[in-house]
Design a protein around this motif. Structure first.
Motif, PDB file in Angstrom:
ATOM      1  N   PHE A 192      84.916-108.722 -28.567  1.00 33.08           N
ATOM      2  CA  PHE A 192      84.518-110.051 -29.015  1.00 33.08           C
ATOM      3  C   PHE A 192      85.733-110.959 -29.189  1.00 33.08           C
TER       4      PHE A 192
ATOM      5  N   PHE B  29      78.440-106.757 -26.120  1.00 32.99           N
ATOM      6  CA  PHE B  29      78.812-108.149 -25.845  1.00 32.99           C
ATOM      7  C   PHE B  29      77.821-108.783 -24.882  1.00 32.99           C
TER       8      PHE B  29
ATOM      9  N   CYS C  27      82.552-113.561 -35.233  1.00 32.66           N
ATOM     10  CA  CYS C  27      81.829-112.296 -35.126  1.00 32.66           C
ATOM     11  C   CYS C  27      82.282-111.395 -36.268  1.00 32.66           C
TER      12      CYS C  27
END
Length: 263
Positions: A52, A240, A33
């Motif tokens: 993340f 998320f 990410c």
């Protein structure tokens, strides 16, 4: 720190490990990410990176403050610091190339960096409009152009953009900011329409709120109750969640505001 199981959906990988990954395993098996605008700990960008990381990603963190990024990288498992001013487009492209080399192609990209200038359009330097545009909009273009080809090869990927009400309305003294955020939103929508059918989920987050920044809240609104603010950790949690939506129910425009916000 234990890694959480990613939500079950067909787009992105999930896993749980009882032991740390070796560097080779991590490079091959752990999704990446990329987050821009990663500011001080507990701010929005930092909370996105943290969420993340806890959700099973290696996180490439981009921001100007190298010391702050190194501090966060020491706390978030699998996170790496990539100091860069995204408004310096040449440096941004070099940084993105370095991330691909060191971490691999990002499966999730979050453009959270922003530049905002305030004042009368008669008094401000037109160069400020261009500088805002580079950070807010042109940087998003380059982030997308540098990551979408690999997402297309994989048949999946996610691009999330942090926006606000300025993307939908112009206000006095905010013209140089609002115009670039509106352009950012339209660019994101164009990307969603072009690449969504090819498996890439693009979503725009319109945050209609004062965000609770730990470092500056005492200066900006010390007299306001907690309920007045949007919590960075809650914003990160929603990002998320959206990144892992089932393909049958993708969101594009996600509006977030405190329950007491007048709208």
């Amino acid at each position: 720190m234990a890694r959480a199981i990613l939500p079950s959906q067909p787009g992105l990988p999930k896993f749980r490990r009882a032991r740390p990954f070796s560097s080779e395993e991590a490079h091959m098996n752990t999704p990446v990410c990329l987050v821009t605008g990663v500011g001080p700990e507990h701010g929005t960008g930092a909370e996105i990176a943290r969420r993340f990381s806890e959700g099973g990603y290696r996180v490439a963190m981009i921001a100007r403050n190298a010391e702050n990024l190194r501090n966060l990288a020491s706390k978030y498992e699998g996170a790496r610091a990539y100091p860069c001013d995204v408004g310096d487009l040449k440096a941004l492209l070099q940084t993105l190339a370095l991330i691909r080399t060191e971490m691999g192609a990002p499966q999730v990209v979050v453009h959270n960096a922003l530049r905002a200038t305030r004042g009368s359009i008669l008094a401000m330097d037109p160069d400020d409009l261009e500088k805002n545009f580079r950070v807010n909009t042109t940087a998003l273009l380059h982030l997308s152009r540098e990551t979408i080809p690999q997402m297309l090869e994989a048949g999946k990927g996610v691009i999330l953009v942090t926006g606000n009400t300025s993307a939908f309305r112009g206000k006095a003294n905010w013209g140089f900011f609002a115009s670039t955020k509106a352009a950012q939103r339209i660019l994101a929508e164009s990307m969603a329409r072009e690449f969504g059918p090819k498996g890439i989920h693009v979503a725009y987050f319109m945050i209609d709120a004062a965000i609770d920044p730990p470092r500056t809240r005492p200066i900006l609104a010390a007299d306001k109750p907690d309920d007045f603010f949007a919590k960075p950790a809650a914003i990160a949690e929603e990002m998320f969640r959206v990144a892992h939506q089932d393909r049958s129910t993708w969101s594009f425009l996600v509006e977030l505001r405190p329950f007491g916000e007048s709208w």
